[in-house]
Design a protein around this motif. Structure first.
Motif, PDB file in Angstrom:
ATOM      1  N   GLU A 228       0.831  -1.207   0.000  1.00 57.00           N
ATOM      2  CA  GLU A 228       0.000   0.000   0.000  1.00 57.00           C
ATOM      3  C   GLU A 228       0.862   1.253   0.000  1.00 57.00           C
ATOM      4  O   GLU A 228       0.558   2.232  -0.695  1.00 57.00           O
ATOM      5  CB  GLU A 228      -0.926   0.004   1.208  1.00 57.00           C
ATOM      6  CG  GLU A 228      -1.997  -1.061   1.150  1.00 57.00           C
ATOM      7  CD  GLU A 228      -2.724  -1.249   2.461  1.00 57.00           C
ATOM      8  OE1 GLU A 228      -2.537  -0.438   3.400  1.00 57.00           O
ATOM      9  OE2 GLU A 228      -3.493  -2.229   2.556  1.00 57.00           O
ATOM     10  N   ARG A 229       1.936   1.247   0.752  1.00 58.15           N
ATOM     11  CA  ARG A 229       2.840   2.408   0.793  1.00 58.15           C
ATOM     12  C   ARG A 229       3.539   2.594  -0.548  1.00 58.15           C
ATOM     13  O   ARG A 229       3.737   3.719  -1.005  1.00 58.15           O
ATOM     14  CB  ARG A 229       3.841   2.259   1.923  1.00 58.15           C
ATOM     15  CG  ARG A 229       3.160   2.349   3.277  1.00 58.15           C
ATOM     16  CD  ARG A 229       4.133   2.225   4.411  1.00 58.15           C
ATOM     17  NE  ARG A 229       3.430   2.232   5.684  1.00 58.15           N
ATOM     18  CZ  ARG A 229       4.008   2.437   6.844  1.00 58.15           C
ATOM     19  NH1 ARG A 229       5.303   2.627   6.922  1.00 58.15           N
ATOM     20  NH2 ARG A 229       3.296   2.426   7.953  1.00 58.15           N
ATOM     21  N   ILE A 230       3.912   1.494  -1.172  1.00 52.09           N
ATOM     22  CA  ILE A 230       4.531   1.567  -2.497  1.00 52.09           C
ATOM     23  C   ILE A 230       3.545   2.182  -3.495  1.00 52.09           C
ATOM     24  O   ILE A 230       3.894   3.101  -4.238  1.00 52.09           O
ATOM     25  CB  ILE A 230       4.988   0.170  -2.973  1.00 52.09           C
ATOM     26  CG1 ILE A 230       6.159  -0.317  -2.110  1.00 52.09           C
ATOM     27  CG2 ILE A 230       5.372   0.191  -4.458  1.00 52.09           C
ATOM     28  CD1 ILE A 230       6.503  -1.787  -2.313  1.00 52.09           C
ATOM     29  N   LYS A 231       2.297   1.688  -3.490  1.00 48.71           N
ATOM     30  CA  LYS A 231       1.278   2.205  -4.408  1.00 48.71           C
ATOM     31  C   LYS A 231       1.035   3.692  -4.185  1.00 48.71           C
ATOM     32  O   LYS A 231       0.854   4.451  -5.140  1.00 48.71           O
ATOM     33  CB  LYS A 231      -0.030   1.431  -4.254  1.00 48.71           C
ATOM     34  CG  LYS A 231       0.018   0.065  -4.856  1.00 48.71           C
ATOM     35  CD  LYS A 231      -1.312  -0.649  -4.649  1.00 48.71           C
ATOM     36  CE  LYS A 231      -1.224  -2.076  -5.139  1.00 48.71           C
ATOM     37  NZ  LYS A 231      -2.455  -2.820  -4.873  1.00 48.71           N
ATOM     38  N   GLU A 232       1.020   4.121  -2.924  1.00 50.16           N
ATOM     39  CA  GLU A 232       0.798   5.540  -2.610  1.00 50.16           C
ATOM     40  C   GLU A 232       1.924   6.407  -3.191  1.00 50.16           C
ATOM     41  O   GLU A 232       1.667   7.472  -3.743  1.00 50.16           O
ATOM     42  CB  GLU A 232       0.673   5.747  -1.106  1.00 50.16           C
ATOM     43  CG  GLU A 232       0.268   7.143  -0.707  1.00 50.16           C
ATOM     44  CD  GLU A 232      -1.089   7.557  -1.247  1.00 50.16           C
ATOM     45  OE1 GLU A 232      -1.239   8.764  -1.549  1.00 50.16           O
ATOM     46  OE2 GLU A 232      -1.992   6.720  -1.378  1.00 50.16           O
ATOM     47  N   CYS A 233       3.149   5.945  -3.061  1.00 48.75           N
ATOM     48  CA  CYS A 233       4.280   6.684  -3.636  1.00 48.75           C
ATOM     49  C   CYS A 233       4.156   6.765  -5.154  1.00 48.75           C
ATOM     50  O   CYS A 233       4.337   7.832  -5.747  1.00 48.75           O
ATOM     51  CB  CYS A 233       5.612   6.021  -3.271  1.00 48.75           C
ATOM     52  SG  CYS A 233       6.104   6.248  -1.563  1.00 48.75           S
ATOM     53  N   GLU A 234       3.861   5.630  -5.779  1.00 45.29           N
ATOM     54  CA  GLU A 234       3.748   5.592  -7.235  1.00 45.29           C
ATOM     55  C   GLU A 234       2.592   6.451  -7.731  1.00 45.29           C
ATOM     56  O   GLU A 234       2.708   7.108  -8.764  1.00 45.29           O
ATOM     57  CB  GLU A 234       3.596   4.154  -7.712  1.00 45.29           C
ATOM     58  CG  GLU A 234       4.867   3.356  -7.526  1.00 45.29           C
ATOM     59  CD  GLU A 234       4.707   1.885  -7.852  1.00 45.29           C
ATOM     60  OE1 GLU A 234       3.556   1.376  -7.893  1.00 45.29           O
ATOM     61  OE2 GLU A 234       5.751   1.232  -8.064  1.00 45.29           O
ATOM     62  N   LYS A 235       1.477   6.450  -6.987  1.00 43.36           N
ATOM     63  CA  LYS A 235       0.310   7.254  -7.368  1.00 43.36           C
ATOM     64  C   LYS A 235       0.665   8.737  -7.412  1.00 43.36           C
ATOM     65  O   LYS A 235       0.164   9.483  -8.242  1.00 43.36           O
ATOM     66  CB  LYS A 235      -0.822   6.997  -6.382  1.00 43.36           C
ATOM     67  CG  LYS A 235      -2.123   7.648  -6.775  1.00 43.36           C
ATOM     68  CD  LYS A 235      -3.292   7.169  -5.942  1.00 43.36           C
ATOM     69  CE  LYS A 235      -3.114   7.450  -4.474  1.00 43.36           C
ATOM     70  NZ  LYS A 235      -4.298   7.142  -3.661  1.00 43.36           N
TER      71      LYS A 235
END
Length: 63
Positions: free
Chosen positions: A49-56
């Motif tokens: 989830e943290r990875i996705k938030e950064c990528e978003k």
């Protein structure tokens, strides 16, 4: 220390398969040090989830 044009490491984009390894490494520091502000170990899903938030937000995942 001598300057070198080549580094002994490589930076690359995070991939979903990295979540478990990141989790294992980070959770060690949560459990055994005061370096993080986390109180409880994280799951690979939480890391994802943290990875996705950064990528978003178009940020690199640097941890």
């Amino acid at each position: 220390m001598e300057y070198s044009e080549t580094a002994p490491y490589t930076l690359r984009r995070v991939v979903p398969e990295d979540r478990s390894a990141i989790c294992r490494i980070y959770n060690y520091y949560i459990k055994h040090t005061a370096i993080t502000f986390e109180m409880e170990p994280l799951s690979p899903q939480q890391i994802g989830e943290r990875i996705k938030e950064c990528e978003k937000q178009n940020y690199p995942f640097l941890w």
